[in-house]
Motif scaffolding. Structure first.
Motif, mmCIF file in Angstrom:
data_model
loop_
_atom_site.group_PDB
_atom_site.id
_atom_site.type_symbol
_atom_site.label_atom_id
_atom_site.label_comp_id
_atom_site.label_asym_id
_atom_site.label_seq_id
_atom_site.Cartn_x
_atom_site.Cartn_y
_atom_site.Cartn_z
ATOM 1 N N CYS A 140 5.036 -28.763 21.602
ATOM 2 C CA CYS A 140 4.094 -28.059 20.722
ATOM 3 C C CYS A 140 4.698 -26.794 20.119
ATOM 4 N N HIS A 141 5.830 -26.352 20.635
ATOM 5 C CA HIS A 141 6.482 -25.140 20.123
ATOM 6 C C HIS A 141 7.498 -25.442 19.027
ATOM 7 N N ARG A 142 7.720 -26.731 18.744
ATOM 8 C CA ARG A 142 8.692 -27.112 17.708
ATOM 9 C C ARG A 142 7.996 -27.191 16.351
ATOM 10 N N ASP A 143 8.527 -26.473 15.361
ATOM 11 C CA ASP A 143 7.952 -26.521 14.015
ATOM 12 C C ASP A 143 8.565 -27.649 13.185
ATOM 13 N N HIS A 144 9.836 -27.923 13.410
ATOM 14 C CA HIS A 144 10.531 -28.920 12.601
ATOM 15 C C HIS A 144 10.718 -30.214 13.383
ATOM 16 N N VAL A 145 10.337 -31.330 12.761
ATOM 17 C CA VAL A 145 10.566 -32.652 13.336
ATOM 18 C C VAL A 145 11.577 -33.373 12.443
ATOM 19 N N PRO A 146 12.722 -33.813 12.981
ATOM 20 C CA PRO A 146 13.814 -34.350 12.141
ATOM 21 C C PRO A 146 13.618 -35.806 11.723
ATOM 22 N N TYR A 147 12.558 -36.068 10.965
ATOM 23 C CA TYR A 147 12.280 -37.439 10.516
ATOM 24 C C TYR A 147 13.392 -37.995 9.628
ATOM 25 N N ARG A 148 14.032 -37.139 8.829
ATOM 26 C CA ARG A 148 14.974 -37.619 7.807
ATOM 27 C C ARG A 148 16.366 -37.939 8.354
ATOM 28 N N GLN A 149 16.530 -37.847 9.670
ATOM 29 C CA GLN A 149 17.845 -38.140 10.240
ATOM 30 C C GLN A 149 18.240 -39.599 10.086
ATOM 31 N N SER A 150 17.265 -40.487 10.014
ATOM 32 C CA SER A 150 17.572 -41.918 9.876
ATOM 33 C C SER A 150 16.496 -42.585 9.034
ATOM 34 N N LYS A 151 16.845 -43.753 8.476
ATOM 35 C CA LYS A 151 15.878 -44.513 7.692
ATOM 36 C C LYS A 151 14.689 -44.928 8.570
ATOM 37 N N LEU A 152 14.972 -45.274 9.819
ATOM 38 C CA LEU A 152 13.919 -45.733 10.714
ATOM 39 C C LEU A 152 12.867 -44.643 10.947
ATOM 40 N N THR A 201 14.457 -46.774 29.274
ATOM 41 C CA THR A 201 13.319 -47.241 28.477
ATOM 42 C C THR A 201 12.026 -46.603 28.951
ATOM 43 N N LEU A 202 11.822 -46.538 30.259
ATOM 44 C CA LEU A 202 10.584 -45.972 30.800
ATOM 45 C C LEU A 202 10.505 -44.465 30.572
ATOM 46 N N ARG A 203 11.630 -43.797 30.572
ATOM 47 C CA ARG A 203 11.622 -42.362 30.249
ATOM 48 C C ARG A 203 11.186 -42.151 28.796
ATOM 49 N N PHE A 204 11.698 -43.006 27.899
ATOM 50 C CA PHE A 204 11.275 -42.929 26.499
ATOM 51 C C PHE A 204 9.771 -43.171 26.399
ATOM 52 N N ALA A 205 9.284 -44.193 27.105
ATOM 53 C CA ALA A 205 7.851 -44.514 27.082
ATOM 54 C C ALA A 205 7.017 -43.343 27.581
ATOM 55 N N SER A 206 7.503 -42.686 28.607
ATOM 56 C CA SER A 206 6.787 -41.541 29.166
ATOM 57 C C SER A 206 6.702 -40.401 28.158
ATOM 58 N N ARG A 207 7.784 -40.169 27.421
ATOM 59 C CA ARG A 207 7.765 -39.132 26.388
ATOM 60 C C ARG A 207 6.794 -39.506 25.261
ATOM 61 N N MET A 208 6.743 -40.799 24.945
ATOM 62 C CA MET A 208 5.870 -41.258 23.865
ATOM 63 C C MET A 208 4.403 -40.978 24.188
ATOM 64 N N LYS A 209 4.041 -40.991 25.452
ATOM 65 C CA LYS A 209 2.665 -40.711 25.854
ATOM 66 C C LYS A 209 2.239 -39.286 25.505
ATOM 67 N N CYS A 210 3.211 -38.397 25.317
ATOM 68 C CA CYS A 210 2.901 -36.996 25.010
ATOM 69 C C CYS A 210 2.677 -36.760 23.514
ATOM 70 N N VAL A 211 2.975 -37.772 22.690
ATOM 71 C CA VAL A 211 2.844 -37.634 21.240
ATOM 72 C C VAL A 211 1.379 -37.782 20.835
ATOM 73 N N ARG A 212 0.951 -36.995 19.872
ATOM 74 C CA ARG A 212 -0.404 -37.074 19.347
ATOM 75 C C ARG A 212 -0.360 -37.418 17.861
ATOM 76 N N THR A 213 -1.243 -38.299 17.436
ATOM 77 C CA THR A 213 -1.374 -38.648 16.024
ATOM 78 C C THR A 213 -2.742 -38.180 15.535
ATOM 79 N N ASP A 214 -2.997 -38.337 14.244
ATOM 80 C CA ASP A 214 -4.258 -37.875 13.658
ATOM 81 C C ASP A 214 -4.864 -38.973 12.786
#
Length: 370
Positions: free
Chosen positions: A289-301, A334-347
């Motif tokens: 929550c303290h990060r202002d910039h999310v690096p979406y443009r690093q890859s096409k995906l 893989t499970l560590r990635f999944a665990s991090r994904m649980k912390c993401v919030r969408t709108d």
């Protein structure tokens, strides 16, 4: 159907195997928790610590072990599809190690009707809803995007011979429309049969390879999208809703020493692992929550999936893993990635629009007082 409160639902699906390691992977009776035990055997450890077990516990929305394709669809995708019919964008992603069952989960097998995956089941359900919702006019368009070695590919390209060229395609963002790929063809479909034929056409154009862990390994990320529009049949109703349902089969992460990849597959694996690394960086940034910039443009995906990962979308992740001791390090990753994904919030919000052509015919003028 109302969306969840902006959280990403995460499931883990364990590939059935005769070598399932009960000593290292434990699925608890609650159906939501999987425990991993990993035996350290590094030469750097002192003799007294060699062979000791380390323990991790992951609690998710569901652990899918020895379940049918029908149950996977019902638990993972059905709510997201129903939300799409109500105007909410949706995304289902399959993530995991190469050969862990992502493509089987997403598209399934053509050998038997019962082994169909999420995409054909979603197509069947959406056209059943088209027939049931007689008070609305529903239109469905399909697109199928492949990202191969950071190149955008239209798997449903109407131009013969251009399937594996980008043809000037680009990821763009527009207010009110969100992220989309300029130049990606959209195909209207009026029946389940038409839709399935297009899906199979796209599947035949996908780039696959063979290595030690998977005879039919996806060498690219693929995003099958349903674009849905729903309009009331009432001539006086100027509002209508739209939505996108992205069904994403991510290429599998690879450890090159295990896959025995040749030169071409080495290049592909390098691109795959790099893009998945960027995906993980985006997830880490979104969860902070303290990060202002999310690096979406690093890859096409990550650029294409910007809305799905942190925007206007109901999002579900399926983490596909092996149940074998030989793959325990990849399973943990893989499970560590999944665990991090649980912390993401969408709108997620309803995509509602007003048709000016209809509203202009419904203007009421005040009655004259004279």
């Amino acid at each position: 159907m109302k969306p969840h409160s902006g959280k990403v639902d995460v499931f883990v699906r364990i590939r059935p195997t005769a070598k399932f390691s009960r000593g290292l992977i434990e699925c608890l009776p609650d159906g939501q928790t999987v425990n991993i035990y990993n035996r350290k055997d590094s030469r750097k450890l002192q003799d007294s610590k060699k062979g000791q077990l380390s323990f991790w516990s992951f609690r998710l929305e569901g652990v899918l072990k020895d379940v049918s394709q029908e149950e996977v669809y019902a638990r993972v995708c059905q709510r997201v599809l129903q939300g799409a019919l109500e105007g909410y964008n949706g995304t289902v992603l399959c993530f995991g190690q190469t050969g862990a069952g992502k493509t089987y989960t997403m598209t399934g097998s053509t050998e038997s009707y019962q082994y169909r995956g999420i995409i054909p089941r979603a197509l069947q359900e959406v056209f059943r809803e088209v027939d049931k919702r007689t008070e609305h006019s529903l239109s469905v368009l399909l697109s199928y995007l492949e990202i191969y070695n950071e190149t955008l590919v239209d798997l449903l390209s109407p131009q013969q011979g251009s399937t594996h060229r980008s043809r000037g395609m680009a990821v763009v963002e527009e207010a009110g429309r969100g992220m989309f790929v300029r130049g990606l063809s959209l195909h209207p479909v009026r029946s389940e049969e038409e839709a399935l034929n297009l899906m199979f056409q796209g599947e035949m154009s996908r780039i696959i390879g063979s290595h030690a862990l998977n005879r039919n390994s996806s060498r690219s990320h693929c995003i099958f999208t349903m674009h849905i529009e729903s309009r009331s049949r009432s001539l006086s109703d100027a509002t209508y809703i739209t939505s996108k349902l992205n069904l994403v089969d991510l290429a599998g992460s690879e450890r090159l020493g295990k896959t025995g990849s040749g030169r071409q597959m080495l290049t592909e694996a390098t691109y795959i692992n790099k893009s998945l690394s960027f995906l993980e960086q985006v997830i880490v940034a979104l969860a902070d929550c303290h990060r202002d910039h999310v690096p979406y443009r690093q890859s096409k995906l990550t650029h294409v999936l910007k809305d799905s990962l942190g925007g206007n979308c109901n999002t579900v992740l399926v983490a596909n893993i092996y149940g074998e001791a030989a793959q325990i390090e990849e399973t943990l990753s893989t499970l560590r990635f999944a665990s991090r994904m649980k912390c993401v919030r969408t709108d997620p919000t309803i995509n509602e629009h007003t048709d000016p052509a209809v509203s202009s015919h419904n203007i009421t003028y005040p009655v004259s007082l004279f």
